[in-house]
Design a protein around this motif. Structure first.
Motif, PDB file in Angstrom:
ATOM      1  N   PRO A  44      18.826   9.322  81.300  1.00 54.49           N
ATOM      2  CA  PRO A  44      19.692   8.158  81.168  1.00 54.49           C
ATOM      3  C   PRO A  44      20.552   7.987  82.415  1.00 54.49           C
ATOM      4  CG  PRO A  44      20.350   9.896  79.649  1.00 54.49           C
ATOM      5  CD  PRO A  44      19.114  10.363  80.351  1.00 54.49           C
ATOM      6  N   ASP A  45      21.133   6.820  82.591  1.00 55.97           N
ATOM      7  CA  ASP A  45      21.970   6.538  83.749  1.00 55.97           C
ATOM      8  C   ASP A  45      23.075   7.573  83.870  1.00 55.97           C
ATOM      9  OD1 ASP A  45      20.445   4.341  84.239  1.00 55.97           O
ATOM     10  OD2 ASP A  45      21.781   2.946  83.224  1.00 55.97           O
ATOM     11  N   GLY A  46      23.298   8.029  85.078  1.00 54.63           N
ATOM     12  CA  GLY A  46      24.365   8.974  85.341  1.00 54.63           C
ATOM     13  C   GLY A  46      24.040  10.403  84.933  1.00 54.63           C
ATOM     14  N   TYR A  47      22.845  10.656  84.511  1.00 56.52           N
ATOM     15  CA  TYR A  47      22.478  11.996  84.059  1.00 56.52           C
ATOM     16  C   TYR A  47      21.647  12.672  85.130  1.00 56.52           C
ATOM     17  CZ  TYR A  47      19.859  15.602  81.620  1.00 56.52           C
ATOM     18  OH  TYR A  47      19.282  16.773  81.265  1.00 56.52           O
ATOM     19  N   SER A  48      22.096  13.815  85.584  1.00 56.87           N
ATOM     20  CA  SER A  48      21.325  14.608  86.525  1.00 56.87           C
ATOM     21  C   SER A  48      20.427  15.548  85.739  1.00 56.87           C
ATOM     22  CB  SER A  48      22.264  15.414  87.422  1.00 56.87           C
ATOM     23  OG  SER A  48      21.542  16.388  88.119  1.00 56.87           O
ATOM     24  N   ILE A  49      19.170  15.572  86.057  1.00 54.43           N
ATOM     25  CA  ILE A  49      18.223  16.400  85.327  1.00 54.43           C
ATOM     26  C   ILE A  49      18.603  17.876  85.438  1.00 54.43           C
ATOM     27  CG2 ILE A  49      16.546  16.699  87.175  1.00 54.43           C
ATOM     28  CD1 ILE A  49      15.826  16.167  83.433  1.00 54.43           C
ATOM     29  N   HIS A  50      19.374  18.247  86.440  1.00 50.13           N
ATOM     30  CA  HIS A  50      19.778  19.634  86.604  1.00 50.13           C
ATOM     31  C   HIS A  50      21.051  19.963  85.827  1.00 50.13           C
ATOM     32  CE1 HIS A  50      16.604  20.141  89.481  1.00 50.13           C
ATOM     33  NE2 HIS A  50      17.015  19.076  90.099  1.00 50.13           N
ATOM     34  N   ASP A  51      21.717  18.971  85.257  1.00 51.20           N
ATOM     35  CA  ASP A  51      22.945  19.186  84.492  1.00 51.20           C
ATOM     36  C   ASP A  51      22.617  19.169  83.003  1.00 51.20           C
ATOM     37  OD1 ASP A  51      25.470  19.403  83.502  1.00 51.20           O
ATOM     38  OD2 ASP A  51      26.105  17.406  84.104  1.00 51.20           O
ATOM     39  N   TYR A  52      22.185  20.293  82.505  1.00 50.76           N
ATOM     40  CA  TYR A  52      21.777  20.371  81.106  1.00 50.76           C
ATOM     41  C   TYR A  52      22.959  20.311  80.154  1.00 50.76           C
ATOM     42  CZ  TYR A  52      17.272  21.382  83.050  1.00 50.76           C
ATOM     43  OH  TYR A  52      16.109  21.279  83.740  1.00 50.76           O
ATOM     44  N   THR A  53      24.171  20.530  80.672  1.00 54.30           N
ATOM     45  CA  THR A  53      25.344  20.431  79.815  1.00 54.30           C
ATOM     46  C   THR A  53      25.570  18.993  79.366  1.00 54.30           C
ATOM     47  OG1 THR A  53      26.830  20.212  81.713  1.00 54.30           O
ATOM     48  CG2 THR A  53      26.476  22.437  80.845  1.00 54.30           C
ATOM     49  N   ALA A  54      25.002  18.038  80.085  1.00 59.10           N
ATOM     50  CA  ALA A  54      25.123  16.641  79.683  1.00 59.10           C
ATOM     51  C   ALA A  54      24.420  16.375  78.355  1.00 59.10           C
ATOM     52  CB  ALA A  54      24.559  15.720  80.769  1.00 59.10           C
ATOM     53  N   LEU A  55      23.547  17.280  77.952  1.00 63.47           N
ATOM     54  CA  LEU A  55      22.817  17.120  76.695  1.00 63.47           C
ATOM     55  C   LEU A  55      23.594  17.651  75.494  1.00 63.47           C
ATOM     56  CD1 LEU A  55      19.268  18.158  77.907  1.00 63.47           C
ATOM     57  CD2 LEU A  55      20.079  15.861  77.386  1.00 63.47           C
ATOM     58  N   LEU A  56      24.690  18.382  75.754  1.00 62.83           N
ATOM     59  CA  LEU A  56      25.474  18.933  74.651  1.00 62.83           C
ATOM     60  C   LEU A  56      25.993  17.802  73.763  1.00 62.83           C
ATOM     61  CD1 LEU A  56      27.479  21.686  76.534  1.00 62.83           C
ATOM     62  CD2 LEU A  56      25.556  22.001  74.969  1.00 62.83           C
ATOM     63  N   GLY A  57      25.810  17.954  72.484  1.00 65.96           N
ATOM     64  CA  GLY A  57      26.216  16.926  71.531  1.00 65.96           C
ATOM     65  C   GLY A  57      25.134  15.902  71.267  1.00 65.96           C
ATOM     66  N   LYS A  58      24.127  15.864  72.147  1.00 65.37           N
ATOM     67  CA  LYS A  58      23.019  14.927  71.988  1.00 65.37           C
ATOM     68  C   LYS A  58      21.761  15.649  71.528  1.00 65.37           C
ATOM     69  CE  LYS A  58      24.870  12.226  75.750  1.00 65.37           C
ATOM     70  NZ  LYS A  58      24.838  12.113  77.174  1.00 65.37           N
ATOM     71  N   ARG A  59      21.634  16.893  71.945  1.00 59.48           N
ATOM     72  CA  ARG A  59      20.478  17.726  71.595  1.00 59.48           C
ATOM     73  C   ARG A  59      20.979  19.096  71.186  1.00 59.48           C
ATOM     74  NH1 ARG A  59      15.845  15.743  74.398  1.00 59.48           N
ATOM     75  NH2 ARG A  59      14.641  17.195  73.180  1.00 59.48           N
ATOM     76  N   TYR A  60      20.193  19.797  70.391  1.00 62.61           N
ATOM     77  CA  TYR A  60      20.550  21.154  69.985  1.00 62.61           C
ATOM     78  C   TYR A  60      20.058  22.146  71.026  1.00 62.61           C
ATOM     79  CZ  TYR A  60      21.796  19.164  65.502  1.00 62.61           C
ATOM     80  OH  TYR A  60      22.371  18.425  64.513  1.00 62.61           O
ATOM     81  N   MET A  61      20.657  23.315  71.011  1.00 65.81           N
ATOM     82  CA  MET A  61      20.380  24.340  72.015  1.00 65.81           C
ATOM     83  C   MET A  61      18.895  24.669  72.173  1.00 65.81           C
ATOM     84  SD  MET A  61      22.193  27.987  72.406  1.00 65.81           S
ATOM     85  CE  MET A  61      21.799  29.092  73.721  1.00 65.81           C
ATOM     86  N   PRO A  62      18.127  24.831  71.090  1.00 69.65           N
ATOM     87  CA  PRO A  62      16.696  25.127  71.299  1.00 69.65           C
ATOM     88  C   PRO A  62      15.971  24.035  72.097  1.00 69.65           C
ATOM     89  CG  PRO A  62      17.325  25.618  69.045  1.00 69.65           C
ATOM     90  CD  PRO A  62      18.492  24.914  69.674  1.00 69.65           C
TER      91      PRO A  62
END
Length: 108
Positions: A44-62
């Motif tokens: 998504p816009d503004g999301y760096s593929i290397h910044d996995y913390t951006a997925l917190l709250g959107k995806r679960y840890m596994p």
């Protein structure tokens, strides 16, 4: 968005993405919103593929770990010429490398 994505794999990669999108979709129709379920392909816009913390709250840890693992394997494969050298680079057994490559449908 699917048409404009640079598919580095073969038709199997596209098939797998469509299947995953269908599974994540809340409806019978895959929408642009569903693409956010696969940020490794459609960040998504503004999301760096290397910044996995951006997925917190959107995806679960596994899911986040699977995304990271697949990316790590793809990047590491560029520095290796066999499953043996990849195993040595990653510090895991060759059998584990083979299983993980099969899991993500990756091939040398």
């Amino acid at each position: 968005m699917l048409i404009h994505h640079q598919w580095k794999g073969n038709v199997r990669e596209l098939k797998n993405v469509i299947e995953r999108l269908y599974l994540y979709s809340e409806d019978d129709r895959i929408t642009e919103k569903d693409l956010s379920c696969l940020p490794e392909l459609f960040p998504p816009d503004g999301y760096s593929i290397h910044d996995y913390t951006a997925l917190l709250g959107k995806r679960y840890m596994p899911d986040i770990l699977n995304i990271f693992e697949e990316r790590l394997l793809k990047e590491s494969m560029k520095q290796s010429d066999s499953t043996y050298s990849l195993a040595k680079l990653l510090g895991i057994s060759q059998a584990t490398v083979v299983r993980k490559l099969q899991k993500y449908n990756l091939k040398f």
